[in-house]
Design an enzyme around this catalytic site. Structure first.
Site, PDB file in Angstrom:
ATOM      1  N   ASP A 179       5.353  -6.882  -2.210  1.00  0.00           N
ATOM      2  CA  ASP A 179       5.587  -5.472  -2.493  1.00  0.00           C
ATOM      3  C   ASP A 179       6.820  -5.412  -3.398  1.00  0.00           C
ATOM      4  OD1 ASP A 179       5.636  -2.616  -2.200  1.00  0.00           O
ATOM      5  OD2 ASP A 179       7.217  -2.859  -0.701  1.00  0.00           O
ATOM      6  N   ASP A 189       9.127  -2.166  -4.147  1.00  0.00           N
ATOM      7  CA  ASP A 189      10.219  -1.324  -3.643  1.00  0.00           C
ATOM      8  C   ASP A 189      10.604  -1.730  -2.227  1.00  0.00           C
ATOM      9  OD1 ASP A 189      10.473   0.530  -5.876  1.00  0.00           O
ATOM     10  OD2 ASP A 189       8.536   1.319  -5.286  1.00  0.00           O
ATOM     11  N   VAL A 224       3.803   4.638   0.305  1.00  0.00           N
ATOM     12  CA  VAL A 224       2.718   5.573  -0.039  1.00  0.00           C
ATOM     13  C   VAL A 224       2.970   6.197  -1.415  1.00  0.00           C
ATOM     14  CG1 VAL A 224       2.163   6.045   2.372  1.00  0.00           C
ATOM     15  CG2 VAL A 224       3.708   7.557   1.179  1.00  0.00           C
ATOM     16  N   LYS A 265       3.923   3.680  -9.725  1.00  0.00           N
ATOM     17  CA  LYS A 265       3.474   3.747 -11.121  1.00  0.00           C
ATOM     18  C   LYS A 265       4.631   3.422 -12.058  1.00  0.00           C
ATOM     19  CE  LYS A 265      -0.331   6.847 -10.160  1.00  0.00           C
ATOM     20  NZ  LYS A 265      -0.351   7.985  -9.267  1.00  0.00           N
TER      21      LYS A 265
HETATM   22  C1  BG6 Z   1       6.274   2.716  -3.307  1.00  0.00           C
HETATM   23  C2  BG6 Z   1       7.482   3.324  -2.629  1.00  0.00           C
HETATM   24  O1  BG6 Z   1       6.539   1.403  -3.669  1.00  0.00           O
HETATM   25  O2  BG6 Z   1       5.932   3.469  -4.455  1.00  0.00           O
HETATM   26  C3  BG6 Z   1       7.209   4.772  -2.311  1.00  0.00           C
HETATM   27  O3  BG6 Z   1       7.777   2.624  -1.438  1.00  0.00           O
HETATM   28  C4  BG6 Z   1       6.794   5.521  -3.568  1.00  0.00           C
HETATM   29  O4  BG6 Z   1       8.377   5.343  -1.744  1.00  0.00           O
HETATM   30  C5  BG6 Z   1       5.605   4.830  -4.207  1.00  0.00           C
HETATM   31  O5  BG6 Z   1       6.465   6.868  -3.257  1.00  0.00           O
HETATM   32  C6  BG6 Z   1       5.174   5.494  -5.506  1.00  0.00           C
HETATM   33  O6  BG6 Z   1       6.174   5.308  -6.456  1.00  0.00           O
HETATM   34  P1  BG6 Z   1       6.246   6.024  -7.867  1.00  0.00           P
HETATM   35  O7  BG6 Z   1       7.304   5.210  -8.598  1.00  0.00           O
HETATM   36  O8  BG6 Z   1       4.893   5.884  -8.513  1.00  0.00           O
HETATM   37  O9  BG6 Z   1       6.639   7.424  -7.651  1.00  0.00           O
HETATM   38 MG    MG Z   2       8.118  -1.161  -0.107  1.00  0.00          MG
END
Ligand code: BG6
Ligand code: MG
Length: 209
Positions: free
Chosen positions: A9, A11, A47, A117
């Protein structure tokens, strides 16, 4: 089945962007008068942006239209992207580079499986754009975590069976997704209590990949 790949993963596992997500959502929540704190933020981990907003608005005192939601999600992302400009390779979490090196030494394929994204932008900022054999993001699938799709697509792109993959995750939704994909899981970070980030590399060793 013998391990052939490790899917990380992004983040909260590779890089500490979680706090930036939290700060961006917190600004939106405060402005809208919706209760939001670090504990509630755990539910948003892993999510998608849209689903995160739905969870955040569960505690709102009024309903929001689809148009309002779209605008709020866009605003959150603008704030978040602004915060990401602070990101550097120094934000790579302790032990992560060791993990990746060790996985490669063992001949394992490596991938990123993230709902974000903003994955490509983040990997570029931290200097890991060319590190992984495959990168699958929320932009590649219709159903984000906790659905298994991101991890299944990563296995497909790596050319290995799902059962031969380990997934490293910090989020409940991510662990759920990996299990639904039929993969082995390794939970790390604050979500898994009492795991010292400096011991992550050791934990990976213990997992006998
Ligand atoms: C995940 C994070 O990796 O990515 C979430 O843990 C986040 O917190 C999700 O909502 C979507 O991320 P982004 O950058 O597309 O807004
Ligand atoms: Mg994560």
């Amino acid at each position: 089945m013998e391990t052939q790949a490790i899917i990380f993963d992004l983040d909260g596992v590779i890089v500490s962007t979680d706090h930036y997500h939290y700060r961006a959502w917190k600004q939106i929540a405060d402005r809208e008068g919706v209760p939001f704190d670090e504990n509630r933020n755990v539910l948003l981990r892993g999510v998608s942006r849209e689903e995160s907003l739905e969870i955040l608005l569960e505690l709102a005192s009024r309903p929001y239209s689809a148009e309002e939601k779209k605008k709020l999600a866009e605003e959150k992302n603008e704030i978040y992207r602004g915060l990401l400009t602070e990101l550097t390779p120094a934000d790579i979490l302790p032990g992560v580079l060791t993990w990746i090196d060790r996985a490669k030494e063992k001949g394992l394929r490596t991938a990123i499986g993230s709902s974000s994204k903003n994955t490509d932008f983040i990997l570029e900022r931290i200097g890991l754009s060319d590190t992984f054999d495959a990168v699958v993001t929320g932009a590649d699938v219709t159903h984000s975590k906790p659905a298994p799709d991101i991890f299944l697509l990563a296995a497909e792109r790596l050319g290995v069976p799902a059962g031969a993959c380990w997934v490293v995750e910090d989020a409940p939704a991510g662990i759920q997704a990996a299990k639904a994909a039929g993969m082995k899981t390794l939970g790390v970070g604050e979500f898994v209590k009492d795991v010292d980030p400096d011991r992550w590399a050791m934990t990976l060793g213990d997992a006998e990949l």
